[in-house]
Design a protein around this motif. Structure first.
Motif, PDB file in Angstrom:
ATOM      1  N   ALA A   6      -6.313   6.725   0.833  1.00 28.21           N
ATOM      2  CA  ALA A   6      -6.580   6.810  -0.601  1.00 28.21           C
ATOM      3  C   ALA A   6      -7.962   7.396  -0.865  1.00 28.21           C
ATOM      4  O   ALA A   6      -8.132   8.227  -1.766  1.00 28.21           O
ATOM      5  CB  ALA A   6      -6.456   5.436  -1.244  1.00 28.21           C
ATOM      6  N   GLY A   9      -7.884  11.102  -0.243  1.00 32.46           N
ATOM      7  CA  GLY A   9      -7.199  11.753  -1.357  1.00 32.46           C
ATOM      8  C   GLY A   9      -8.073  11.864  -2.591  1.00 32.46           C
ATOM      9  O   GLY A   9      -8.100  12.909  -3.252  1.00 32.46           O
ATOM     10  N   GLU A  10      -8.807  10.801  -2.904  1.00 28.99           N
ATOM     11  CA  GLU A  10      -9.716  10.822  -4.055  1.00 28.99           C
ATOM     12  C   GLU A  10     -10.809  11.865  -3.870  1.00 28.99           C
ATOM     13  O   GLU A  10     -11.160  12.587  -4.809  1.00 28.99           O
ATOM     14  CB  GLU A  10     -10.345   9.445  -4.259  1.00 28.99           C
ATOM     15  N   LYS A  13      -9.311  15.370  -4.302  1.00 27.63           N
ATOM     16  CA  LYS A  13      -9.029  15.637  -5.719  1.00 27.63           C
ATOM     17  C   LYS A  13     -10.309  15.905  -6.500  1.00 27.63           C
ATOM     18  O   LYS A  13     -10.375  16.827  -7.316  1.00 27.63           O
ATOM     19  CB  LYS A  13      -8.273  14.459  -6.331  1.00 27.63           C
ATOM     20  N   GLN A  23      -3.433  21.920  -7.780  1.00 27.67           N
ATOM     21  CA  GLN A  23      -2.927  21.555  -6.451  1.00 27.67           C
ATOM     22  C   GLN A  23      -2.252  22.760  -5.808  1.00 27.67           C
ATOM     23  O   GLN A  23      -2.391  22.974  -4.609  1.00 27.67           O
ATOM     24  CB  GLN A  23      -1.940  20.400  -6.553  1.00 27.67           C
ATOM     25  N   THR A  35       3.446  20.087  -2.737  1.00 28.39           N
ATOM     26  CA  THR A  35       3.821  18.674  -2.746  1.00 28.39           C
ATOM     27  C   THR A  35       3.093  17.901  -1.642  1.00 28.39           C
ATOM     28  O   THR A  35       2.810  16.708  -1.801  1.00 28.39           O
ATOM     29  CB  THR A  35       5.342  18.481  -2.611  1.00 28.39           C
ATOM     30  N   GLY A  38      -0.319  17.171  -3.016  1.00 30.26           N
ATOM     31  CA  GLY A  38      -0.199  16.072  -3.972  1.00 30.26           C
ATOM     32  C   GLY A  38      -0.064  14.723  -3.288  1.00 30.26           C
ATOM     33  O   GLY A  38      -0.682  13.735  -3.707  1.00 30.26           O
ATOM     34  N   SER A  39       0.718  14.678  -2.239  1.00 25.93           N
ATOM     35  CA  SER A  39       0.900  13.403  -1.532  1.00 25.93           C
ATOM     36  C   SER A  39      -0.374  12.985  -0.789  1.00 25.93           C
ATOM     37  O   SER A  39      -0.639  11.790  -0.655  1.00 25.93           O
ATOM     38  CB  SER A  39       2.094  13.467  -0.578  1.00 25.93           C
ATOM     39  N   GLU A  41      -3.435  13.637  -1.975  1.00 28.43           N
ATOM     40  CA  GLU A  41      -4.296  13.134  -3.049  1.00 28.43           C
ATOM     41  C   GLU A  41      -3.879  11.742  -3.513  1.00 28.43           C
ATOM     42  O   GLU A  41      -4.724  10.966  -3.946  1.00 28.43           O
ATOM     43  CB  GLU A  41      -4.314  14.107  -4.218  1.00 28.43           C
ATOM     44  N   ARG A  42      -2.617  11.416  -3.429  1.00 28.50           N
ATOM     45  CA  ARG A  42      -2.135  10.085  -3.816  1.00 28.50           C
ATOM     46  C   ARG A  42      -2.294   9.057  -2.684  1.00 28.50           C
ATOM     47  O   ARG A  42      -1.951   7.885  -2.853  1.00 28.50           O
ATOM     48  CB  ARG A  42      -0.671  10.155  -4.245  1.00 28.50           C
ATOM     49  N   GLY A  43      -2.794   9.488  -1.533  1.00 32.11           N
ATOM     50  CA  GLY A  43      -3.009   8.576  -0.421  1.00 32.11           C
ATOM     51  C   GLY A  43      -1.742   8.207   0.321  1.00 32.11           C
ATOM     52  O   GLY A  43      -1.685   7.176   0.978  1.00 32.11           O
ATOM     53  N   GLU A  44      -0.728   9.046   0.221  1.00 32.31           N
ATOM     54  CA  GLU A  44       0.558   8.757   0.851  1.00 32.31           C
ATOM     55  C   GLU A  44       0.694   9.345   2.258  1.00 32.31           C
ATOM     56  O   GLU A  44       1.645   9.010   2.960  1.00 32.31           O
ATOM     57  CB  GLU A  44       1.688   9.319  -0.023  1.00 32.31           C
TER      58      GLU A  44
END
Length: 71
Positions: A6, A9-10, A13, A23, A35, A38-39, A41-44
């Motif tokens: 996370a 990702g932060e 971003k 993105q 994608t 994006g994932s 940046e969302r910490g996935e």
């Protein structure tokens, strides 16, 4: 303690937005899929070192900047 994925990702971003990149634009600069960015940046995603380096080069920062706050 915050999740390292996370935090990464932060940081990505934050630097992407400072450079006024979407993105999709960042993904194109890195030869990665939108994608996937994006994932991240969302910490996935558990991002490889190679991709961290690609992203850092596209953002014009060192990889260590993107890893700030991760202990």
């Amino acid at each position: 303690m915050k999740d390292p994925k996370a935090l990464l990702g932060e940081n990505i971003k934050k630097h992407r937005l400072e450079r006024k990149l979407s993105q999709e634009q960042l993904a194109d600069l890195c030869s990665l899929h939108r994608t996937y960015v994006g994932s991240i940046e969302r910490g996935e995603r558990n991002v490889s070192l190679e991709n961290i380096v690609l992203i850092s080069k596209a953002l014009g920062v060192s990889p260590s900047i993107l890893l700030q706050g991760i202990s």
